[in-house]
Design a protein around this motif. Structure first.
Motif, PDB file in Angstrom:
ATOM      1  N   ALA A 129     -13.105  -7.029   0.765  1.00  0.00           N
ATOM      2  CA  ALA A 129     -12.004  -7.059   1.734  1.00  0.00           C
ATOM      3  C   ALA A 129     -12.476  -7.487   3.125  1.00  0.00           C
ATOM      4  O   ALA A 129     -11.913  -8.414   3.722  1.00  0.00           O
ATOM      5  N   LYS A 130     -13.486  -6.845   3.665  1.00  0.00           N
ATOM      6  CA  LYS A 130     -13.906  -7.117   5.036  1.00  0.00           C
ATOM      7  C   LYS A 130     -14.510  -8.509   5.178  1.00  0.00           C
ATOM      8  O   LYS A 130     -14.196  -9.241   6.131  1.00  0.00           O
ATOM      9  N   ALA A 141      -5.917  -7.875   1.015  1.00  0.00           N
ATOM     10  CA  ALA A 141      -6.833  -7.734   2.154  1.00  0.00           C
ATOM     11  C   ALA A 141      -6.692  -8.871   3.153  1.00  0.00           C
ATOM     12  O   ALA A 141      -7.001  -8.693   4.335  1.00  0.00           O
ATOM     13  N   THR A 142      -6.260 -10.037   2.700  1.00  0.00           N
ATOM     14  CA  THR A 142      -6.076 -11.170   3.611  1.00  0.00           C
ATOM     15  C   THR A 142      -4.651 -11.729   3.508  1.00  0.00           C
ATOM     16  O   THR A 142      -4.425 -12.922   3.768  1.00  0.00           O
TER      17      THR A 142
END
Length: 303
Positions: free
Chosen positions: A161-162, A251-252
């Protein structure tokens, strides 16, 4: 006296709304106005109408809006969009300023490399996204292989995710950076060197020259760059979707990506229309802020 009055009246008639020149101007503008009505006004009215209906075409009022605005997923999309916009604008402005100072210097090397700076801006967003996916591929990507050689660990950048969010932000910054650099460079070249020479004589340091000379004199260019990059980033769906498809998970998944997925992947047209209207309202707010600031600056100059 009567002759002069008649002459003035005839001039007013010639320059009025019914003059030949005005009619010709409106005639030339007619195709553009028809295109605007056909491709912007009619779809917008149709979209607003669809947003108040369900899949069967029945009127449901604000039901679709309550459904979308009441979702935690939508507010997560908004949060990601704000993060996306803020990070892209900050990176583009800060590094754009530094690069603008470099390309405005008179040097043969700089003039030779100047066309290369435009490559990220020229490449279509889908093509650059595929390029980044290839570079960041977990198995064969050169970037992931280099990280494995240095750290000894397998890093899946687009599957976490990050790191996936960082990759999307960096990709958009890479595309927006040339525009910020060139526009700010145009503002820097308009500043006279005599101003800096006078500041040096007065003992002003480089930092003071930047905050008291450079920044005030390029603030118009800076404001336009911020507004344009904000709008582009907010409405960016093709590059994000091509790079991560909104994943891993959501996540994006920015608002523009959610709009694209709901409308053209899952065919939830009513949800997509509501999200599109929300994005249109946000764009109108930015346009109103731009209009208000430019009007205020015009009033300052007249005073």
């Amino acid at each position: 006296m009567k002759f002069h009055m008649n002459q003035e009246r005839s001039k007013e008639k010639k320059s009025g709304w019914g003059s030949k020149e005005s009619r010709l101007a409106y005639l030339f503008m007619t195709p553009l106005l028809l295109c605007l009505v056909a491709f912007m006004v009619v779809p917008m009215i149709t979209g607003i109408q669809i947003s108040f209906q369900n899949a069967k075409g029945d009127f449901v009022g604000l039901g679709n809006y309550h459904l979308v605005l009441g979702e935690p997923r939508f507010w997560n999309n908004v949060r990601l969009s704000l993060t996306y916009v803020v990070c892209n604008v900050l990176l583009s402005i800060v590094l754009g300023f530094l690069a603008a100072n470099l390309i405005t210097q008179k040097s043969k090397m700089v003039s030779m490399l100047r066309p290369l700076y435009l490559i990220p801006w020229i490449i279509p967003p889908v093509s650059s996204s595929i390029l980044f996916r290839t570079l960041l591929d977990a198995n064969t990507g050169p970037v992931t292989r280099l990280i494995k050689m240095i750290t000894g660990k397998n890093v899946m950048i687009l599957d976490q995710a990050k790191t996936a969010l960082l990759a999307v932000i960096f990709h958009n910054f890479w595309r927006s950076f040339p525009f910020a650099m060139l526009f700010l460079a145009a503002g820097l070249t308009m500043i006279s060197k005599d101003v800096y020479e006078a500041a040096i004589v007065d003992g002003a340091s480089k930092v003071k020259q930047f905050f008291y000379i450079t920044l005030p004199l390029v603030k118009n260019h800076l404001f336009i760059v911020i507004l344009m990059i904000t709008n582009w980033t907010l409405q960016d769906s093709e590059s994000c979707y091509s790079l991560t498809k909104g994943g891993p998970g959501t996540a994006t998944e920015m608002v523009a990506v959610r709009l694209f997925k709901d409308s053209f992947v899952y065919f939830e047209i009513h949800t997509g229309v509501v999200i599109g209207i929300v994005m249109m309202c946000i764009s109108i707010i930015f346009a109103a802020i731009y209009y208000w600031v430019t009007k205020a600056k015009e009033m300052e100059t007249y005073e």
